[in-house]
Design a protein around this motif. Structure first.
Motif, PDB file in Angstrom:
ATOM      1  N   VAL A 193       4.494   2.203   9.187  1.00 11.34           N
ATOM      2  CA  VAL A 193       3.755   1.920   7.957  1.00 11.34           C
ATOM      3  C   VAL A 193       3.387   0.439   7.855  1.00 11.34           C
ATOM      4  O   VAL A 193       2.285   0.086   7.444  1.00 11.34           O
ATOM      5  CB  VAL A 193       4.593   2.372   6.728  1.00 11.34           C
ATOM      6  CG1 VAL A 193       4.049   1.794   5.440  1.00 11.34           C
ATOM      7  CG2 VAL A 193       4.612   3.891   6.648  1.00 11.34           C
ATOM      8  N   SER A 246       7.168  16.947   3.969  1.00 13.07           N
ATOM      9  CA  SER A 246       5.965  16.105   3.877  1.00 13.07           C
ATOM     10  C   SER A 246       4.973  16.396   5.015  1.00 13.07           C
ATOM     11  O   SER A 246       3.842  15.913   4.985  1.00 13.07           O
ATOM     12  CB  SER A 246       6.339  14.624   3.878  1.00 13.07           C
ATOM     13  OG  SER A 246       6.800  14.252   5.154  1.00 13.07           O
ATOM     14  N   LYS A 286       1.763  17.546   3.753  1.00 12.27           N
ATOM     15  CA  LYS A 286       0.813  16.524   3.277  1.00 12.27           C
ATOM     16  C   LYS A 286       0.021  15.930   4.436  1.00 12.27           C
ATOM     17  O   LYS A 286      -1.195  15.782   4.354  1.00 12.27           O
ATOM     18  CB  LYS A 286       1.562  15.386   2.564  1.00 12.27           C
ATOM     19  CG  LYS A 286       2.127  15.755   1.212  1.00 12.27           C
ATOM     20  CD  LYS A 286       2.743  14.513   0.578  1.00 12.27           C
ATOM     21  CE  LYS A 286       3.704  14.903  -0.527  1.00 12.27           C
ATOM     22  NZ  LYS A 286       4.524  13.762  -0.944  1.00 12.27           N
ATOM     23  N   TYR A 314       5.903   8.118   6.632  1.00  6.71           N
ATOM     24  CA  TYR A 314       4.753   8.229   5.746  1.00  6.71           C
ATOM     25  C   TYR A 314       5.096   8.955   4.446  1.00  6.71           C
ATOM     26  O   TYR A 314       4.234   9.148   3.617  1.00  6.71           O
ATOM     27  CB  TYR A 314       3.618   8.979   6.450  1.00  6.71           C
ATOM     28  CG  TYR A 314       2.879   8.124   7.435  1.00  6.71           C
ATOM     29  CD1 TYR A 314       1.997   7.143   6.993  1.00  6.71           C
ATOM     30  CD2 TYR A 314       3.064   8.270   8.791  1.00  6.71           C
ATOM     31  CE1 TYR A 314       1.316   6.347   7.883  1.00  6.71           C
ATOM     32  CE2 TYR A 314       2.391   7.482   9.693  1.00  6.71           C
ATOM     33  CZ  TYR A 314       1.509   6.522   9.243  1.00  6.71           C
ATOM     34  OH  TYR A 314       0.845   5.738  10.124  1.00  6.71           O
ATOM     35  N   GLU A 315       6.338   9.357   4.328  1.00  3.22           N
ATOM     36  CA  GLU A 315       6.717  10.107   3.134  1.00  3.22           C
ATOM     37  C   GLU A 315       6.530   9.268   1.874  1.00  3.22           C
ATOM     38  O   GLU A 315       6.838   8.084   1.858  1.00  3.22           O
ATOM     39  CB  GLU A 315       8.172  10.563   3.230  1.00  3.22           C
ATOM     40  CG  GLU A 315       8.303  11.975   3.717  1.00  3.22           C
ATOM     41  CD  GLU A 315       9.756  12.383   3.860  1.00  3.22           C
ATOM     42  OE1 GLU A 315      10.076  13.500   3.457  1.00  3.22           O
ATOM     43  OE2 GLU A 315      10.548  11.587   4.357  1.00  3.22           O
ATOM     44  N   SER A 316       6.053   9.915   0.865  1.00  2.00           N
ATOM     45  CA  SER A 316       5.830   9.167  -0.376  1.00  2.00           C
ATOM     46  C   SER A 316       7.066   9.191  -1.267  1.00  2.00           C
ATOM     47  O   SER A 316       7.957   9.971  -1.061  1.00  2.00           O
ATOM     48  CB  SER A 316       4.646   9.763  -1.132  1.00  2.00           C
ATOM     49  OG  SER A 316       4.820  11.143  -1.263  1.00  2.00           O
ATOM     50  N   MET A 319       0.840  -1.200   0.000  1.00  2.00           N
ATOM     51  CA  MET A 319       0.000   0.000   0.000  1.00  2.00           C
ATOM     52  C   MET A 319       0.885   1.264   0.000  1.00  2.00           C
ATOM     53  O   MET A 319       1.910   1.295   0.647  1.00  2.00           O
ATOM     54  CB  MET A 319      -0.916  -0.001   1.231  1.00  2.00           C
ATOM     55  CG  MET A 319      -2.283   0.577   0.936  1.00  2.00           C
ATOM     56  SD  MET A 319      -3.359   0.790   2.374  1.00  2.00           S
ATOM     57  CE  MET A 319      -3.102  -0.642   3.379  1.00  2.00           C
ATOM     58  N   HIS A 320       0.451   2.241  -0.743  1.00  2.44           N
ATOM     59  CA  HIS A 320       1.123   3.529  -0.759  1.00  2.44           C
ATOM     60  C   HIS A 320       1.107   4.126   0.647  1.00  2.44           C
ATOM     61  O   HIS A 320       0.144   3.968   1.384  1.00  2.44           O
ATOM     62  CB  HIS A 320       0.365   4.461  -1.724  1.00  2.44           C
ATOM     63  CG  HIS A 320       1.098   5.712  -2.045  1.00  2.44           C
ATOM     64  ND1 HIS A 320       1.079   6.799  -1.205  1.00  2.44           N
ATOM     65  CD2 HIS A 320       1.859   6.065  -3.097  1.00  2.44           C
ATOM     66  CE1 HIS A 320       1.811   7.760  -1.739  1.00  2.44           C
ATOM     67  NE2 HIS A 320       2.303   7.338  -2.881  1.00  2.44           N
ATOM     68  N   LYS A 321       2.187   4.820   1.017  1.00  3.13           N
ATOM     69  CA  LYS A 321       2.314   5.321   2.390  1.00  3.13           C
ATOM     70  C   LYS A 321       1.218   6.321   2.770  1.00  3.13           C
ATOM     71  O   LYS A 321       0.770   6.367   3.914  1.00  3.13           O
ATOM     72  CB  LYS A 321       3.697   5.923   2.609  1.00  3.13           C
ATOM     73  CG  LYS A 321       4.751   4.849   2.773  1.00  3.13           C
ATOM     74  CD  LYS A 321       6.151   5.408   2.737  1.00  3.13           C
ATOM     75  CE  LYS A 321       7.159   4.264   2.736  1.00  3.13           C
ATOM     76  NZ  LYS A 321       8.531   4.754   2.592  1.00  3.13           N
ATOM     77  N   LYS A 322       0.808   7.077   1.767  1.00  5.36           N
ATOM     78  CA  LYS A 322      -0.271   8.037   2.038  1.00  5.36           C
ATOM     79  C   LYS A 322      -1.566   7.283   2.361  1.00  5.36           C
ATOM     80  O   LYS A 322      -2.327   7.668   3.247  1.00  5.36           O
ATOM     81  CB  LYS A 322      -0.473   8.948   0.823  1.00  5.36           C
ATOM     82  CG  LYS A 322      -1.503  10.039   1.063  1.00  5.36           C
ATOM     83  CD  LYS A 322      -1.758  10.856  -0.197  1.00  5.36           C
ATOM     84  CE  LYS A 322      -2.967  11.750  -0.005  1.00  5.36           C
ATOM     85  NZ  LYS A 322      -3.335  12.444  -1.242  1.00  5.36           N
ATOM     86  N   GLU A 323      -1.773   6.183   1.631  1.00  7.83           N
ATOM     87  CA  GLU A 323      -2.972   5.357   1.870  1.00  7.83           C
ATOM     88  C   GLU A 323      -2.919   4.697   3.243  1.00  7.83           C
ATOM     89  O   GLU A 323      -3.957   4.530   3.895  1.00  7.83           O
ATOM     90  CB  GLU A 323      -3.113   4.297   0.769  1.00  7.83           C
ATOM     91  CG  GLU A 323      -3.630   4.881  -0.528  1.00  7.83           C
ATOM     92  CD  GLU A 323      -3.233   4.061  -1.739  1.00  7.83           C
ATOM     93  OE1 GLU A 323      -2.878   2.877  -1.580  1.00  7.83           O
ATOM     94  OE2 GLU A 323      -3.266   4.624  -2.851  1.00  7.83           O
TER      95      GLU A 323
END
Ligand SMILES: [Zn+2]
Length: 220
Positions: free
Chosen positions: A173, A39, A42, A218-220, A1-5
């Motif tokens: 994460v 970040s 974000k 959590y940085e993308s 999963m993407h870190k933002k997700e």
């Protein structure tokens, strides 16, 4: 999963958890972010979209450098309702290896810079690297901080003189949903409810739990 997700998913679980638990509100938890990386903007946006606030600890000698928040970014975060604290001036990796005077200087310099940017008193700080000793708290207190955050996963707050010390729980994460919920205290809460051992209210038991979401994780 993407870190933002992952972060969005954690926020979702968190909100459901708080809403489903009796006598619990989002105000009893703090989302803190160390270092002052770019970040943070974000994560702040995501928190705002969920009507939550963050507490951002800034390493002040990095302000305006590549990958880090500018003075304007910090001002903007603050104006959006997020809290700003110090994460020392130069982020020494082994903070407790510093002398008393070096520590005091780290705190005082950083505090002054942030106060100059925001035009108000800075009362919160977090310890870089997480490793603490007695003089870490002593110097933070002497520099005028009222709240010190370390990385000890201790739910109860402690005191050094007038300064209140908060432990934090690191959220990673790769944590499963179950692990995340456990960190939020759900398991403890139900166990305590079942045993009915505690005289204090649920609110009292759960209120010092502070959530620590490390920005860079959590940085993308
Ligand atoms: Zn740090």
């Amino acid at each position: 999963m993407h870190k933002k997700e992952v972060f969005l998913n954690h926020i979702e679980i968190f909100k459901n958890y708080v809403n489903s638990a009796e006598k619990l509100s989002v105000d009893q938890f703090l989302f803190t972010f160390d270092d002052g990386g770019i970040s943070n903007l974000k994560s702040a946006k995501i928190l705002e979209e969920n009507e939550l606030k963050g507490l951002y600890f800034i390493t002040t000698n990095r302000i305006g450098t590549k990958g880090f928040l500018s003075e304007n970014d910090i001002l903007k975060l603050h104006q959006s309702g997020h809290q700003i604290g110090s994460h020392s001036h130069t982020h020494p990796m082994i903070f407790r290896s510093l002398t008393f005077d070096q520590m005091l200087d780290e705190w005082k310099t950083s505090k002054a810079i942030l106060e100059e940017i925001l035009g108000e008193e800075i009362t919160h700080c977090s310890v870089p690297g997480g490793d603490v000793d007695e003089k870490t708290y002593e110097t933070a207190s002497a520099a005028g901080f009222k709240y010190v955050f370390d990385s000890e996963p201790i739910p109860e707050t402690r005191f050094f003189n007038e300064t209140e010390i908060f432990g934090r729980f690191s959220i990673k994460v790769q944590m499963s949903d179950a692990e995340f919920i456990k960190t939020l205290g759900l398991e403890n809460l139900s166990a305590l409810q079942r045993k009915r051992k505690m005289k204090s209210t649920i609110k009292k038991m759960i209120s010092p739990i502070h959530q620590y979401i490390q920005n860079k994780k959590y940085e993308s």
